[in-house]
Design an enzyme around this catalytic site. Sequence first.
Site, PDB file in Angstrom:
ATOM      1  N   PHE A  19      40.561  12.705  24.011  1.00 24.70           N
ATOM      2  CA  PHE A  19      40.599  12.038  22.698  1.00 24.70           C
ATOM      3  C   PHE A  19      40.288  10.543  22.823  1.00 24.70           C
ATOM      4  O   PHE A  19      39.285  10.048  22.303  1.00 24.70           O
ATOM      5  CB  PHE A  19      41.984  12.286  22.091  1.00 24.70           C
ATOM      6  CG  PHE A  19      42.347  11.455  20.905  1.00 24.70           C
ATOM      7  CD1 PHE A  19      41.443  11.232  19.866  1.00 24.70           C
ATOM      8  CD2 PHE A  19      43.631  10.900  20.793  1.00 24.70           C
ATOM      9  CE1 PHE A  19      41.809  10.472  18.758  1.00 24.70           C
ATOM     10  CE2 PHE A  19      43.995  10.148  19.694  1.00 24.70           C
ATOM     11  CZ  PHE A  19      43.086   9.929  18.671  1.00 24.70           C
ATOM     12  N   ASP A  39      36.377  14.013  34.635  1.00 23.40           N
ATOM     13  CA  ASP A  39      37.321  14.795  33.821  1.00 23.40           C
ATOM     14  C   ASP A  39      37.289  16.238  34.308  1.00 23.40           C
ATOM     15  O   ASP A  39      36.224  16.741  34.673  1.00 23.40           O
ATOM     16  CB  ASP A  39      36.887  14.717  32.334  1.00 23.40           C
ATOM     17  CG  ASP A  39      38.013  15.083  31.370  1.00 23.40           C
ATOM     18  OD1 ASP A  39      38.486  16.232  31.428  1.00 23.40           O
ATOM     19  OD2 ASP A  39      38.410  14.220  30.580  1.00 23.40           O
ATOM     20  N   THR A  43      42.331  19.395  29.021  1.00 21.35           N
ATOM     21  CA  THR A  43      42.586  19.286  27.572  1.00 21.35           C
ATOM     22  C   THR A  43      41.399  18.633  26.869  1.00 21.35           C
ATOM     23  O   THR A  43      41.355  18.577  25.639  1.00 21.35           O
ATOM     24  CB  THR A  43      43.855  18.459  27.275  1.00 21.35           C
ATOM     25  OG1 THR A  43      43.788  17.232  28.002  1.00 21.35           O
ATOM     26  CG2 THR A  43      45.117  19.204  27.671  1.00 21.35           C
ATOM     27  N   ILE A  60      41.251  14.510  39.115  1.00 23.14           N
ATOM     28  CA  ILE A  60      41.431  13.124  39.522  1.00 23.14           C
ATOM     29  C   ILE A  60      42.614  12.960  40.499  1.00 23.14           C
ATOM     30  O   ILE A  60      42.747  11.935  41.165  1.00 23.14           O
ATOM     31  CB  ILE A  60      41.591  12.225  38.265  1.00 23.14           C
ATOM     32  CG1 ILE A  60      41.302  10.770  38.566  1.00 23.14           C
ATOM     33  CG2 ILE A  60      42.948  12.376  37.630  1.00 23.14           C
ATOM     34  CD1 ILE A  60      39.871  10.476  38.853  1.00 23.14           C
ATOM     35  N   GLN A  83      47.823  14.354  32.375  1.00 29.88           N
ATOM     36  CA  GLN A  83      48.603  15.349  31.669  1.00 29.88           C
ATOM     37  C   GLN A  83      49.346  14.506  30.639  1.00 29.88           C
ATOM     38  O   GLN A  83      50.167  13.665  31.001  1.00 29.88           O
ATOM     39  CB  GLN A  83      49.519  16.006  32.713  1.00 29.88           C
ATOM     40  CG  GLN A  83      50.443  17.065  32.236  1.00 29.88           C
ATOM     41  CD  GLN A  83      51.383  16.651  31.138  1.00 29.88           C
ATOM     42  OE1 GLN A  83      51.158  17.035  29.970  1.00 29.88           O
ATOM     43  NE2 GLN A  83      52.402  15.903  31.453  1.00 29.88           N
ATOM     44  N   TYR A 148      57.051  12.438  32.341  1.00 29.22           N
ATOM     45  CA  TYR A 148      55.801  11.794  31.918  1.00 29.22           C
ATOM     46  C   TYR A 148      55.967  10.269  31.922  1.00 29.22           C
ATOM     47  O   TYR A 148      55.136   9.535  32.465  1.00 29.22           O
ATOM     48  CB  TYR A 148      55.428  12.294  30.513  1.00 29.22           C
ATOM     49  CG  TYR A 148      54.300  11.566  29.847  1.00 29.22           C
ATOM     50  CD1 TYR A 148      52.988  11.765  30.244  1.00 29.22           C
ATOM     51  CD2 TYR A 148      54.552  10.673  28.795  1.00 29.22           C
ATOM     52  CE1 TYR A 148      51.949  11.098  29.611  1.00 29.22           C
ATOM     53  CE2 TYR A 148      53.521  10.009  28.161  1.00 29.22           C
ATOM     54  CZ  TYR A 148      52.221  10.219  28.566  1.00 29.22           C
ATOM     55  OH  TYR A 148      51.195   9.561  27.944  1.00 29.22           O
ATOM     56  N   ASN A 176      51.914   5.784  19.511  1.00 29.37           N
ATOM     57  CA  ASN A 176      51.354   7.076  19.081  1.00 29.37           C
ATOM     58  C   ASN A 176      49.946   6.897  18.529  1.00 29.37           C
ATOM     59  O   ASN A 176      49.781   6.466  17.385  1.00 29.37           O
ATOM     60  CB  ASN A 176      52.248   7.711  18.009  1.00 29.37           C
ATOM     61  CG  ASN A 176      53.439   8.402  18.619  1.00 29.37           C
ATOM     62  OD1 ASN A 176      54.264   7.767  19.270  1.00 29.37           O
ATOM     63  ND2 ASN A 176      53.520   9.707  18.438  1.00 29.37           N
ATOM     64  N   ARG A 271      59.919  23.057   8.986  1.00 26.34           N
ATOM     65  CA  ARG A 271      61.132  23.584   9.624  1.00 26.34           C
ATOM     66  C   ARG A 271      61.479  22.718  10.827  1.00 26.34           C
ATOM     67  O   ARG A 271      60.638  22.495  11.700  1.00 26.34           O
ATOM     68  CB  ARG A 271      60.890  25.023  10.084  1.00 26.34           C
ATOM     69  CG  ARG A 271      62.138  25.704  10.664  1.00 26.34           C
ATOM     70  CD  ARG A 271      61.963  27.215  10.659  1.00 26.34           C
ATOM     71  NE  ARG A 271      60.645  27.593  11.180  1.00 26.34           N
ATOM     72  CZ  ARG A 271      60.441  28.133  12.382  1.00 26.34           C
ATOM     73  NH1 ARG A 271      61.450  28.351  13.188  1.00 26.34           N
ATOM     74  NH2 ARG A 271      59.224  28.453  12.777  1.00 26.34           N
ATOM     75  N   GLY A 278      63.664  15.251  26.949  1.00 26.68           N
ATOM     76  CA  GLY A 278      62.714  14.172  27.199  1.00 26.68           C
ATOM     77  C   GLY A 278      62.154  13.548  25.941  1.00 26.68           C
ATOM     78  O   GLY A 278      61.324  12.654  26.006  1.00 26.68           O
TER      79      GLY A 278
HETATM   80  N1  LIG Z   1      47.470   9.964  22.595  1.00 28.16           N
HETATM   81  C1  LIG Z   1      48.476   9.114  22.680  1.00 28.16           C
HETATM   82  O1  LIG Z   1      49.180   8.882  21.694  1.00 28.16           O
HETATM   83  C2  LIG Z   1      48.773   8.384  23.959  1.00 28.16           C
HETATM   84  C3  LIG Z   1      49.787   7.419  23.962  1.00 28.16           C
HETATM   85  C4  LIG Z   1      50.068   6.744  25.148  1.00 28.16           C
HETATM   86  C5  LIG Z   1      49.340   6.996  26.269  1.00 28.16           C
HETATM   87  N2  LIG Z   1      48.368   7.949  26.248  1.00 28.16           N
HETATM   88  C6  LIG Z   1      47.609   8.185  27.482  1.00 28.16           C
HETATM   89  O2  LIG Z   1      46.227   7.963  27.193  1.00 28.16           O
HETATM   90  C7  LIG Z   1      45.434   8.827  28.004  1.00 28.16           C
HETATM   91  C8  LIG Z   1      44.501   9.655  27.148  1.00 28.16           C
HETATM   92  O3  LIG Z   1      45.284  10.447  26.252  1.00 28.16           O
HETATM   93  P1  LIG Z   1      44.617  11.394  25.172  1.00 28.16           P
HETATM   94  O4  LIG Z   1      45.497  11.379  23.994  1.00 28.16           O
HETATM   95  O5  LIG Z   1      43.199  11.042  25.021  1.00 28.16           O
HETATM   96  O6  LIG Z   1      44.809  12.789  25.866  1.00 28.16           O
HETATM   97  P2  LIG Z   1      43.743  13.935  26.186  1.00 28.16           P
HETATM   98  O7  LIG Z   1      44.534  15.071  26.715  1.00 28.16           O
HETATM   99  O8  LIG Z   1      42.844  14.141  25.032  1.00 28.16           O
HETATM  100  O9  LIG Z   1      42.886  13.275  27.352  1.00 28.16           O
HETATM  101  C9  LIG Z   1      43.196  13.394  28.698  1.00 28.16           C
HETATM  102  C10 LIG Z   1      41.934  13.776  29.435  1.00 28.16           C
HETATM  103  O10 LIG Z   1      42.238  13.851  30.836  1.00 28.16           O
HETATM  104  C11 LIG Z   1      41.673  15.037  31.347  1.00 28.16           C
HETATM  105  N3  LIG Z   1      42.449  15.442  32.518  1.00 28.16           N
HETATM  106  C12 LIG Z   1      43.699  15.961  32.525  1.00 28.16           C
HETATM  107  N4  LIG Z   1      44.093  16.186  33.785  1.00 28.16           N
HETATM  108  C13 LIG Z   1      43.050  15.800  34.586  1.00 28.16           C
HETATM  109  C14 LIG Z   1      42.839  15.793  35.988  1.00 28.16           C
HETATM  110  N5  LIG Z   1      43.787  16.211  36.831  1.00 28.16           N
HETATM  111  N6  LIG Z   1      41.663  15.363  36.464  1.00 28.16           N
HETATM  112  C15 LIG Z   1      40.688  14.921  35.623  1.00 28.16           C
HETATM  113  N7  LIG Z   1      40.846  14.895  34.286  1.00 28.16           N
HETATM  114  C16 LIG Z   1      42.010  15.321  33.771  1.00 28.16           C
HETATM  115  C17 LIG Z   1      41.717  16.023  30.225  1.00 28.16           C
HETATM  116  O11 LIG Z   1      40.803  17.083  30.372  1.00 28.16           O
HETATM  117  C18 LIG Z   1      41.409  15.142  29.025  1.00 28.16           C
HETATM  118  O12 LIG Z   1      40.022  15.070  28.800  1.00 28.16           O
HETATM  119  C19 LIG Z   1      46.414   9.651  28.825  1.00 28.16           C
HETATM  120  O13 LIG Z   1      46.599   8.997  30.062  1.00 28.16           O
HETATM  121  C20 LIG Z   1      47.696   9.591  28.016  1.00 28.16           C
HETATM  122  O14 LIG Z   1      48.827   9.773  28.836  1.00 28.16           O
HETATM  123  C21 LIG Z   1      48.059   8.637  25.120  1.00 28.16           C
END
Ligand SMILES: NC(=O)c1ccc[n+]([C@@H]2O[C@H](COP(=O)([O-])OP(=O)(O)OC[C@H]3O[C@@H](n4cnc5c(N)ncnc54)[C@H](O)[C@@H]3O)[C@@H](O)[C@H]2O)c1
Length: 332
Positions: A19, A39, A43, A60, A83, A148, A176, A271, A278
């Site tokens: 995302f 990637d 997800t 990664i 994750q 996490y 968020n 609901r 956590g």
């Molecule tokens: N969405 C939020 O609100 C939010 C808030 C704080 C931090 N984050 C962090 O921002 C980052 C991106 O989040 P997002 O919302 O885009 O999530 P997302 O799940 O859409 O993106 C994560 C990406 O990492 C890839 N990935 C997962 N495990 C992997 C691995 N072992 N090797 C290579 N690629 C891997 C997934 O395929 C995915 O494309 C993450 O580190 C998340 O923890 C997100």
Amino acid sequence: MVGKHMGAMRILVTGGAGFIGSRLARRLLADGHAVVIVDNLFTGHRQNVPVGAQLVEGDIGQEATLAALPDGPFDAVCHLAAQSSGAVSMEQPLYDIQTNAVSTLLLIRWCEKRRVRRFLYASSMAVYGNPAAVPVDENAPVSPVSYYGVSKLASEHLLRVAGNSWVRPTALRMFNVYGPGQNLANLRQGMASIYLAYLLKGQEVPVTGSLERFRDFVYIDDVVDAWARVLQQPDTPSLAYNIGSGRPTQVRELLRLLIETCGLPSDHPVRTLSAPPGDQFGLYANVERAAAELGWKAQTPLAEGIRRMVEWAGCQEGKPRAAGGRATAKLP
Ligand SMILES: NC(=O)c1ccc[n+]([C@@H]2O[C@H](COP(=O)([O-])OP(=O)(O)OC[C@H]3O[C@@H](n4cnc5c(N)ncnc54)[C@H](O)[C@@H]3O)[C@@H](O)[C@H]2O)c1
């Protein structure tokens, strides 16, 4: 537009099929940079990878993946692969640590070997756990309540120590993040996207935890703007920055807004279920440091961001998009 001090760069974006990473990659390409994405499509989706970016598929958390990255100089790493679910981390902590913290250490070593100085990290509000006072600023005690949050904090510490020698790290503690492009098929992560996924199907919305909980929702393009600004600087005055809107929104209010924007009746069924281990009760960001040191402030009001997200998802006037559309295709 490329920043004043930096020309076009070559940037490694981990998680660039996800995302936030894919939206960032698109912005970096538009700004004239070259982008390599790594990637494992866990997800994330191949279709998210913007045209012009080079995709390397791999985990990664494994050294071999980094060894297989293309040759040639890189100027920066944006490490977003993770994750990204607190709930999943409680079920599979080892997997979480490997993906979210070991990966950071491996990437630091890769930076040292390949002489890449700039390291931007996707940290999270999860590092704060349940703070004693809100809004939280970056000096608030960090005491994660999920694995996490532990792995995100561990990554920050790894970067802090590594920052004493080679890398120049910055951690963006995102709150968020929501908006168009969020994975509506992933029902384990993303409050707005999870609720919207149920609303699109016209189904009852299960809410894990009380409706009084509150969060800081920050719009995707504002977040990407923060990353782009940080990248323009060869270093930042601080290691960590809160990237939030600076405003609290109760879960109840978020639901009301989503239901209304989808054009569904205000008594659409919701609901409440017990909160998973956590879960954080409520927090929002003090964003003064990002304003003062990065010149960044979130711009998009929640109602407007939700409107754009709902429009993107295709839910209009009480007529949820037919199953088989992009937004609902993967829902169970
Ligand atoms: N969405 C939020 O609100 C939010 C808030 C704080 C931090 N984050 C962090 O921002 C980052 C991106 O989040 P997002 O919302 O885009 O999530 P997302 O799940 O859409 O993106 C994560 C990406 O990492 C890839 N990935 C997962 N495990 C992997 C691995 N072992 N090797 C290579 N690629 C891997 C997934 O395929 C995915 O494309 C993450 O580190 C998340 O923890 C997100």
